[in-house]
Scaffold this motif. Structure first.
Motif, PDB file in Angstrom:
ATOM      1  N   PRO A  50      66.022 -12.363 112.323  1.00 53.13           N
ATOM      2  CA  PRO A  50      67.048 -13.269 112.847  1.00 53.13           C
ATOM      3  C   PRO A  50      66.758 -13.862 114.220  1.00 53.13           C
ATOM      4  O   PRO A  50      67.455 -14.790 114.632  1.00 53.13           O
ATOM      5  CB  PRO A  50      68.307 -12.386 112.885  1.00 53.13           C
ATOM      6  N   ASP A  51      65.732 -13.386 114.939  1.00 54.79           N
ATOM      7  CA  ASP A  51      65.455 -13.959 116.255  1.00 54.79           C
ATOM      8  C   ASP A  51      64.610 -15.220 116.171  1.00 54.79           C
ATOM      9  O   ASP A  51      64.339 -15.859 117.189  1.00 54.79           O
ATOM     10  CB  ASP A  51      64.788 -12.935 117.171  1.00 54.79           C
ATOM     11  N   ASP A  88      69.284  -9.281 106.270  1.00 63.33           N
ATOM     12  CA  ASP A  88      68.243  -9.908 107.078  1.00 63.33           C
ATOM     13  C   ASP A  88      67.046  -8.978 107.268  1.00 63.33           C
ATOM     14  O   ASP A  88      66.953  -7.921 106.648  1.00 63.33           O
ATOM     15  CB  ASP A  88      68.798 -10.380 108.426  1.00 63.33           C
ATOM     16  N   ARG A 133      67.702 -18.648 111.991  1.00 62.77           N
ATOM     17  CA  ARG A 133      69.053 -18.874 112.506  1.00 62.77           C
ATOM     18  C   ARG A 133      69.640 -20.163 111.936  1.00 62.77           C
ATOM     19  O   ARG A 133      70.815 -20.219 111.547  1.00 62.77           O
ATOM     20  CB  ARG A 133      68.991 -18.946 114.034  1.00 62.77           C
ATOM     21  N   ASN A 182      64.084 -19.149 115.172  1.00 63.18           N
ATOM     22  CA  ASN A 182      65.047 -20.246 115.140  1.00 63.18           C
ATOM     23  C   ASN A 182      65.244 -20.813 113.739  1.00 63.18           C
ATOM     24  O   ASN A 182      66.359 -21.167 113.361  1.00 63.18           O
ATOM     25  CB  ASN A 182      64.608 -21.363 116.090  1.00 63.18           C
ATOM     26  N   PRO A 192      65.389 -19.407 119.385  1.00 59.35           N
ATOM     27  CA  PRO A 192      66.447 -20.279 119.914  1.00 59.35           C
ATOM     28  C   PRO A 192      66.292 -20.559 121.407  1.00 59.35           C
ATOM     29  O   PRO A 192      66.401 -21.698 121.846  1.00 59.35           O
ATOM     30  CB  PRO A 192      67.725 -19.493 119.611  1.00 59.35           C
ATOM     31  N   ASP A 218      72.932 -20.088 109.524  1.00 62.39           N
ATOM     32  CA  ASP A 218      74.109 -20.848 109.950  1.00 62.39           C
ATOM     33  C   ASP A 218      74.464 -21.917 108.923  1.00 62.39           C
ATOM     34  O   ASP A 218      75.645 -22.127 108.605  1.00 62.39           O
ATOM     35  CB  ASP A 218      73.868 -21.504 111.309  1.00 62.39           C
TER      36      ASP A 218
END
Length: 337
Positions: free
Chosen positions: A188-189, A218, A194, A191, A128, A198
């Motif tokens: 989860p790190d 995760d 994520r 993008n 991200p 989401d």
């Protein structure tokens, strides 16, 4: 025929011939046409190494990649890299894949950029807020990000529509009557993870379906982790009636866990996996979210990078491709108690 003989035949200097062949603007159009016509008639082929020295390029595109154990066995990865290689070969260029440990990855970028060992980079597994992309933009190194980020600096990127792909999966399961839907996701790190997580939560909420945090697992990025994640969901009471796995490598493990537990896939438990799995590994016709034409995606990223190196603005080099949902036997109607 070499450059020296071509220049002698034309009666002009080697420097002028070289500049004409390499498109330098100070050479007149009449001279350029004369040189090109003579080169074609004589069957002259420029030396790629000499040309690279003349224009200040290495003719090498780099990928710095902290390889995971499954990457070289991942058909998606191989197809994308294959498409990149083919596109570069057509331009008489080469690709260098530089494996790097996760802890040393950024320093590898610094060494590669400062040493000017490559003309441009493909940046994979974007995060991200990605320090690699911020650094490359600051250094003026041409690059295309394979995946989006949340950084404000405009940059060239190629991605598949992760949000829309996850919506397709959730909506399909909702249409089949499922309400307790679990999600197995990768690290989860990253993008893309994520975005998919989401989107899963938003799609569930939009459909009026409850999101149970205990049904979200995760850090499942390979077969073993996928197997363990599915075991964890199977141990819940009540357990989910359907599960989405956001990557095909852990999807294989999830399928194996269901088979080992004697669960009838598609009836007792529905399953949708992101990415095509080999039938020999999964042993089941799994409903999948696919990213079409990975070989074409690899070629597209190279074409974007070459366009960037030739001066195309980064805002014209941002490409989002759609995902598709392929029906299979693994997603069926919910069984009412």
């Amino acid at each position: 025929m070499n450059l020296k003989n071509l220049a002698k035949t034309l009666g002009i200097s080697e420097t002028t011939v070289s500049r004409a062949l390499n498109g330098y603007p100070e050479v007149s159009e009449r001279t350029r046409e004369r040189v090109l016509a003579a080169a074609q008639a004589a069957g002259y082929r420029p030396n790629p190494m000499a040309r690279s020295l003349a224009v200040g390029r290495t003719n090498i595109v780099g990928i710095i990649y902290p390889l995971m154990p499954n990457d070289l066995a991942d058909p998606m990865f191989i197809e994308i890299v294959g498409g990149m290689s083919e596109a570069l070969e057509a331009q008489q260029m080469d690709m260098m894949i530089a494996p790097a440990s996760a802890t040393n990855e950024f320093h590898t970028y610094e060494r590669m950029v400062k040493g000017r060992r490559i003309d441009g980079l493909i940046v994979g597994r974007t995060k991200p807020f990605d320090e690699r992309i911020a650094y490359l933009a600051q250094q003026g190194m041409p690059f295309v990000a394979h995946g989006r980020t949340q950084l404000n600096q405009p940059h060239a990127w190629f991605d598949y529509d992760n949000e829309a792909g996850m919506r397709l999966a959730v909506e399909r399961l909702a249409q089949l009557g499922h309400q307790r839907i679990g999600l197995i996701s990768a690290t989860p790190d990253l993008n893309f993870v994520r975005q998919r997580v989401d989107s899963f939560q938003h799609a569930m909420q939009a459909g009026g379906l409850p999101v149970d945090p205990d049904n979200l697992v995760d850090n499942a990025h390979d077969r073993r982790a996928g197997y363990q994640a599915m075991q964890r969901l199977l141990a819940r009471s009540p357990r989910p009636t359907a599960v989405i796995v956001d990557n095909h490598m852990s999807g294989v493990g999830a399928v194996r866990a269901l088979l080992d537990a004697g669960i009838a896939i598609g009836s007792e438990m529905s399953l949708i996996v992101w990415g095509v799995m080999e039938d020999s590994l999964a042993g089941h016709n799994v409903t999948t979210v696919v990213q079409p034409d990975p070989r074409g995606a690899g070629a597209k990223m190279i074409h974007m990078l070459l366009a960037l190196m030739d001066g195309t603005p980064v805002t014209d080099l941002q490409e989002l491709w759609p995902c598709e949902l392929l029906p299979g036997e693994s997603a069926g109607p919910v069984i009412r108690a």
